[in-house]
Design a protein around this motif. Structure first.
Motif, PDB file in Angstrom:
ATOM      1  N   SER A  32       0.821  -1.207   0.000  1.00 34.30           N
ATOM      2  CA  SER A  32       0.000   0.000   0.000  1.00 34.30           C
ATOM      3  C   SER A  32       0.851   1.251   0.000  1.00 34.30           C
ATOM      4  O   SER A  32       2.065   1.215   0.254  1.00 34.30           O
ATOM      5  CB  SER A  32      -0.922   0.012   1.226  1.00 34.30           C
ATOM      6  OG  SER A  32      -0.149   0.217   2.397  1.00 34.30           O
ATOM      7  N   SER A  33       0.198   2.363  -0.279  1.00 35.04           N
ATOM      8  CA  SER A  33       0.892   3.648  -0.292  1.00 35.04           C
ATOM      9  C   SER A  33       1.232   4.129   1.109  1.00 35.04           C
ATOM     10  O   SER A  33       1.934   5.129   1.265  1.00 35.04           O
ATOM     11  CB  SER A  33       0.029   4.695  -1.006  1.00 35.04           C
ATOM     12  OG  SER A  33      -1.202   4.854  -0.334  1.00 35.04           O
ATOM     13  N   THR A  34       0.751   3.427   2.142  1.00 30.48           N
ATOM     14  CA  THR A  34       1.121   3.763   3.521  1.00 30.48           C
ATOM     15  C   THR A  34       2.442   3.123   3.895  1.00 30.48           C
ATOM     16  O   THR A  34       2.792   3.041   5.069  1.00 30.48           O
ATOM     17  CB  THR A  34       0.021   3.308   4.501  1.00 30.48           C
ATOM     18  OG1 THR A  34      -0.196   1.898   4.340  1.00 30.48           O
ATOM     19  CG2 THR A  34      -1.272   4.038   4.255  1.00 30.48           C
ATOM     20  N   SER A  35       3.166   2.654   2.886  1.00 29.22           N
ATOM     21  CA  SER A  35       4.507   2.088   3.067  1.00 29.22           C
ATOM     22  C   SER A  35       4.494   0.818   3.895  1.00 29.22           C
ATOM     23  O   SER A  35       5.344   0.616   4.764  1.00 29.22           O
ATOM     24  CB  SER A  35       5.449   3.126   3.703  1.00 29.22           C
ATOM     25  OG  SER A  35       5.538   4.256   2.877  1.00 29.22           O
ATOM     26  N   THR A  36       3.557  -0.058   3.639  1.00 28.80           N
ATOM     27  CA  THR A  36       3.519  -1.350   4.321  1.00 28.80           C
ATOM     28  C   THR A  36       3.268  -2.456   3.306  1.00 28.80           C
ATOM     29  O   THR A  36       2.622  -2.257   2.271  1.00 28.80           O
ATOM     30  CB  THR A  36       2.407  -1.405   5.389  1.00 28.80           C
ATOM     31  OG1 THR A  36       1.156  -1.122   4.773  1.00 28.80           O
ATOM     32  CG2 THR A  36       2.675  -0.422   6.517  1.00 28.80           C
TER      33      THR A  36
ATOM     34  N   THR B 271      -7.709 -13.001   6.586  1.00 29.56           N
ATOM     35  CA  THR B 271      -7.193 -12.799   7.941  1.00 29.56           C
ATOM     36  C   THR B 271      -5.750 -12.324   7.847  1.00 29.56           C
ATOM     37  O   THR B 271      -4.927 -12.942   7.161  1.00 29.56           O
ATOM     38  CB  THR B 271      -7.233 -14.105   8.753  1.00 29.56           C
ATOM     39  OG1 THR B 271      -8.573 -14.593   8.804  1.00 29.56           O
ATOM     40  CG2 THR B 271      -6.736 -13.881  10.176  1.00 29.56           C
ATOM     41  N   GLU B 272      -5.459 -11.234   8.518  1.00 30.23           N
ATOM     42  CA  GLU B 272      -4.092 -10.699   8.468  1.00 30.23           C
ATOM     43  C   GLU B 272      -3.134 -11.635   9.181  1.00 30.23           C
ATOM     44  O   GLU B 272      -3.341 -12.021  10.337  1.00 30.23           O
ATOM     45  CB  GLU B 272      -4.043  -9.313   9.114  1.00 30.23           C
ATOM     46  CG  GLU B 272      -2.663  -8.658   9.044  1.00 30.23           C
ATOM     47  CD  GLU B 272      -2.645  -7.263   9.629  1.00 30.23           C
ATOM     48  OE1 GLU B 272      -1.797  -7.020  10.521  1.00 30.23           O
ATOM     49  OE2 GLU B 272      -3.475  -6.423   9.219  1.00 30.23           O
ATOM     50  N   LEU B 273      -2.044 -12.003   8.488  1.00 31.85           N
ATOM     51  CA  LEU B 273      -1.005 -12.846   9.082  1.00 31.85           C
ATOM     52  C   LEU B 273       0.154 -12.032   9.633  1.00 31.85           C
ATOM     53  O   LEU B 273       0.639 -12.286  10.737  1.00 31.85           O
ATOM     54  CB  LEU B 273      -0.478 -13.841   8.049  1.00 31.85           C
ATOM     55  CG  LEU B 273      -1.435 -14.932   7.576  1.00 31.85           C
ATOM     56  CD1 LEU B 273      -0.743 -15.811   6.537  1.00 31.85           C
ATOM     57  CD2 LEU B 273      -1.927 -15.769   8.751  1.00 31.85           C
ATOM     58  N   ALA B 274       0.618 -11.065   8.842  1.00 31.34           N
ATOM     59  CA  ALA B 274       1.791 -10.298   9.281  1.00 31.34           C
ATOM     60  C   ALA B 274       1.967  -9.052   8.438  1.00 31.34           C
ATOM     61  O   ALA B 274       1.605  -9.030   7.258  1.00 31.34           O
ATOM     62  CB  ALA B 274       3.059 -11.149   9.187  1.00 31.34           C
ATOM     63  N   ILE B 275       2.521  -8.007   9.057  1.00 30.25           N
ATOM     64  CA  ILE B 275       3.037  -6.864   8.324  1.00 30.25           C
ATOM     65  C   ILE B 275       4.505  -7.191   8.044  1.00 30.25           C
ATOM     66  O   ILE B 275       5.343  -7.184   8.960  1.00 30.25           O
ATOM     67  CB  ILE B 275       2.903  -5.556   9.130  1.00 30.25           C
ATOM     68  CG1 ILE B 275       1.420  -5.260   9.375  1.00 30.25           C
ATOM     69  CG2 ILE B 275       3.562  -4.397   8.394  1.00 30.25           C
ATOM     70  CD1 ILE B 275       1.176  -4.031  10.230  1.00 30.25           C
ATOM     71  N   LEU B 276       4.823  -7.486   6.810  1.00 29.87           N
ATOM     72  CA  LEU B 276       6.130  -8.049   6.486  1.00 29.87           C
ATOM     73  C   LEU B 276       7.250  -7.030   6.565  1.00 29.87           C
ATOM     74  O   LEU B 276       8.376  -7.361   6.951  1.00 29.87           O
ATOM     75  CB  LEU B 276       6.079  -8.690   5.100  1.00 29.87           C
ATOM     76  CG  LEU B 276       5.088  -9.853   4.960  1.00 29.87           C
ATOM     77  CD1 LEU B 276       5.073 -10.356   3.528  1.00 29.87           C
ATOM     78  CD2 LEU B 276       5.450 -10.988   5.904  1.00 29.87           C
ATOM     79  N   CYS B 277       6.976  -5.795   6.158  1.00 26.13           N
ATOM     80  CA  CYS B 277       8.049  -4.809   6.188  1.00 26.13           C
ATOM     81  C   CYS B 277       7.473  -3.428   5.961  1.00 26.13           C
ATOM     82  O   CYS B 277       6.286  -3.260   5.680  1.00 26.13           O
ATOM     83  CB  CYS B 277       9.122  -5.122   5.142  1.00 26.13           C
ATOM     84  SG  CYS B 277       8.514  -5.122   3.445  1.00 26.13           S
ATOM     85  N   GLU B 278       8.353  -2.449   6.096  1.00 29.80           N
ATOM     86  CA  GLU B 278       7.995  -1.059   5.852  1.00 29.80           C
ATOM     87  C   GLU B 278       8.631  -0.596   4.540  1.00 29.80           C
ATOM     88  O   GLU B 278       9.715  -1.060   4.164  1.00 29.80           O
ATOM     89  CB  GLU B 278       8.489  -0.178   7.003  1.00 29.80           C
ATOM     90  CG  GLU B 278       7.915  -0.562   8.353  1.00 29.80           C
ATOM     91  CD  GLU B 278       6.428  -0.256   8.477  1.00 29.80           C
ATOM     92  OE1 GLU B 278       5.974   0.688   7.778  1.00 29.80           O
ATOM     93  OE2 GLU B 278       5.749  -0.916   9.259  1.00 29.80           O
ATOM     94  N   ASP B 279       7.976   0.325   3.873  1.00 29.65           N
ATOM     95  CA  ASP B 279       8.487   0.935   2.655  1.00 29.65           C
ATOM     96  C   ASP B 279       8.919  -0.107   1.637  1.00 29.65           C
ATOM     97  O   ASP B 279      10.105  -0.247   1.324  1.00 29.65           O
ATOM     98  CB  ASP B 279       9.671   1.845   2.985  1.00 29.65           C
ATOM     99  CG  ASP B 279      10.075   2.677   1.773  1.00 29.65           C
ATOM    100  OD1 ASP B 279       9.254   2.765   0.834  1.00 29.65           O
ATOM    101  OD2 ASP B 279      11.197   3.197   1.744  1.00 29.65           O
ATOM    102  N   PRO B 280       7.967  -0.896   1.096  1.00 29.17           N
ATOM    103  CA  PRO B 280       8.325  -1.957   0.158  1.00 29.17           C
ATOM    104  C   PRO B 280       8.699  -1.481  -1.223  1.00 29.17           C
ATOM    105  O   PRO B 280       9.071  -2.275  -2.081  1.00 29.17           O
ATOM    106  CB  PRO B 280       7.041  -2.805   0.110  1.00 29.17           C
ATOM    107  CG  PRO B 280       5.949  -1.845   0.383  1.00 29.17           C
ATOM    108  CD  PRO B 280       6.526  -0.837   1.360  1.00 29.17           C
TER     109      PRO B 280
END
Length: 240
Positions: A196-200, A230-239
């Protein structure tokens, strides 16, 4: 004529010098000091002992406690050299063993986390059935190519491994999607990825992926829905 008593007395006096050597006792025992050792020995007697005790001299490590050491026995601090000139070292020496911690400035490479494609490929890699690549679509692909990818995804979701990604027009949010399926330990798993554009970069699990109702596949329109998302994980920031 001397009386008998005078003769007896004179005889005793004459015998005293003769008896003295015979009555002389042994020499008194040599004196002993408080430590129990005996004196009276001559310096030339090899069996002579001394009653004096001497404490051993203090031991030295040979390391001077100057500014180049950090604690006795540690020696020079090696941490500054190990950490490098741009890092700030924290040195600790315990039992002559150095422990170094380095705080170094981070370098901004512009790629602070893996892309959606990399995360998707790593997730499907353990699949017992090889993941079929249904494509990586973006707005430069035509509607037919989008339709082909759409159909490939739905066909592979019948128990086989797959991977696919698609990107949308600039300004869309989320701007990239990914679908993966794998068979691991006799369990069939489906995942949905969104950047997403929210950097996630977020990973979701899906009970199933189905065609979106009343949706026509076109460029930028894959028309797929993750059911039971179902959300599993936020993998990283700024992909990006």
């Amino acid at each position: 004529m001397p009386s008998p008593s005078s003769c007896s007395l004179r005889s005793l006096l004459l015998l005293v010098p003769l008896l003295l050597p015979a009555c002389k006792g042994d020499d008194p025992p040599p004196a002993s000091d408080e430590t129990g050792s005996t004196g009276g020995s001559t310096a030339g007697d090899p069996s002579a002992t001394s009653g004096m005790t001497t404490a051993p001299p203090p031991t030295t490590t040979g390391v001077d406690p100057d500014s180049t050491t950090f604690g006795p026995g540690c020696g020079p601090d090696p941490c500054a050299e190990q950490c490098g000139p741009e890092c700030e070292p924290t040195a600790t020496c315990i039992a002559s063993v150095w422990m170094c911690e380095c705080e170094c400035p981070t370098t901004d490479t512009g790629d602070t986390c893996s892309s959606l494609d990399v995360e998707l490929d790593a997730w499907v890699d353990p699949s017992k059935t090889p993941a079929l690549d249904c494509g990586s679509l973006d707005p430069t692909n035509d509607a037919t190519e989008w339709q082909t990818a759409h159909d490939c995804i739905l066909n592979q979701l019948m128990g086989s491994g797959l991977r696919a990604t698609w990107s949308l027009d600039a300004g869309s949010d989320p701007y990239q999607y990914g679908v993966g399926a794998r068979l691991v330990a006799m369990t069939y798993e489906i995942s949905w990825f969104e950047a997403s554009s929210t950097s996630t970069l977020v990973q979701y699990s899906c009970d199933a992926i189905v065609p979106t109702p009343d949706c026509v596949v076109d460029v930028g329109q894959m028309c797929l829905t993750c059911e039971g998302q179902t959300e599993l994980a936020i993998l990283c920031e700024d992909p990006r």
